[in-house]
Design an enzyme around this catalytic site. Sequence first.
Site, PDB file in Angstrom:
ATOM      1  N   GLY A   1       0.817  -1.212   0.000  1.00 17.23           N
ATOM      2  CA  GLY A   1       0.000   0.000   0.000  1.00 17.23           C
ATOM      3  C   GLY A   1       0.848   1.256   0.000  1.00 17.23           C
TER       4      GLY A   1
ATOM      5  CG  ASP B   1       1.244 -10.134   6.459  1.00 14.11           C
ATOM      6  OD1 ASP B   1       1.422 -10.531   7.629  1.00 14.11           O
ATOM      7  OD2 ASP B   1       0.238  -9.482   6.113  1.00 14.11           O
TER       8      ASP B   1
ATOM      9  NE  ARG C   1     -10.558 -23.318  27.634  1.00 17.69           N
ATOM     10  CZ  ARG C   1     -10.292 -23.088  28.926  1.00 17.69           C
ATOM     11  NH1 ARG C   1      -9.468 -22.094  29.257  1.00 17.69           N
ATOM     12  NH2 ARG C   1     -10.819 -23.830  29.866  1.00 17.69           N
TER      13      ARG C   1
ATOM     14  CG  LEU D   1       2.493 -10.194  21.794  1.00 12.58           C
ATOM     15  CD1 LEU D   1       2.150 -11.547  22.377  1.00 12.58           C
ATOM     16  CD2 LEU D   1       3.553  -9.501  22.638  1.00 12.58           C
TER      17      LEU D   1
END
Length: 364
Positions: free
Chosen positions: A120, A143, A282, A289
């Site tokens: 971007g 990423d 869970r 982080l």
Amino acid sequence: MPKRMKICINTGGGDAPGLNAVIEAVTMAAYNRQWEVYGIKSGYAGLLNTDEIIHLTPEKVDGIASVGGTILGSTNKGNPFKMPIANAAGEWEERDLSDKVMENFRRLRFDALVAVGGDGSLEIAHRFAEKGMPVVGVPKTIDNDMGGTVITFGFDTAVSIATEAIDRLHSTAKSHDRIMVVEVMGRDAGFIALNSGISGNADAIMIPEIPFDIEKVCDKVMDNELHGRKYGIVVVAEGAIPMGGNVITKGSGEVGRQHVVLGGMAEHVAREISKRTGKDSRSMVLGHLQRGGSPTTFDRLLALRFGAAAVRAIEQGKFDHMVGLHSPDIALVPLGEALGIHKRVQTDGDTVLTARDLGICFGD
């Protein structure tokens, strides 16, 4: 005598470990050429409000390569071509302020801009290059989905953090016979989930490139149960997509953001596993982080190499280009070419095949 240049640098998009290393390298490489360097704060905001520009010196960048974040600040909602402005009625509307950015760039007599960012931010840089601004891009994204480079800095740190978290979850999952579902970043590409999931000995990995069937993930969980492993680790990218479904979002996000805000896939997967298998499941979201803290040695060195290479590109007059790692060397790639490549996990590539050989389930 070579011209004494006056250059500037900005950092845009989501932060990544290694940004400060780029700033340090650009500053030091420029000063060793007797150039002046200025930092543009908060993306392009400093070229709209010129009070947001700081003079960078060796003293100001000394030792910052090891520090996370960016001393210049960053933003993912500051596109000057579509800047959100409140009108007289208090409603938000987009305005093109790019001409003002160009005007201030020229008025301040800058010779070049080093634009550090993801697709971007570098798309914005490319548009400014088309308007006549001398720009060199430095690719940044945890990423690792930027074209034109083998890898981007920030990725190695993010994977290391995710892998350490997964390692820690094994003991607590085993203690309670639980299924732990870990959500990592990865909007369109699943490199973080794939690499950390394999390295962290996950049972299942869900990535955007491979739509998953939750039943097959549950089958993997129950198969483990039959073989005496009563707990499980599932790693899911935030942009993972169920077969026939869609990504899960938190809404449209703040005004001016370039993307909707993803999140909630781990909770969804944990809920479905619990419902279908009866296992206590869970979820945990690693979130920011993965962006924080000191960069790994690899990311630190790559960022320093990128920054120094960007200054050499300016010296050579190679504008509207981006530096990129073409192992083992740093190469220059036309920005338009790099932006046209949307790098994704190769579903038939060696890394995915390795995961399958290890018995890891992708839900397909």
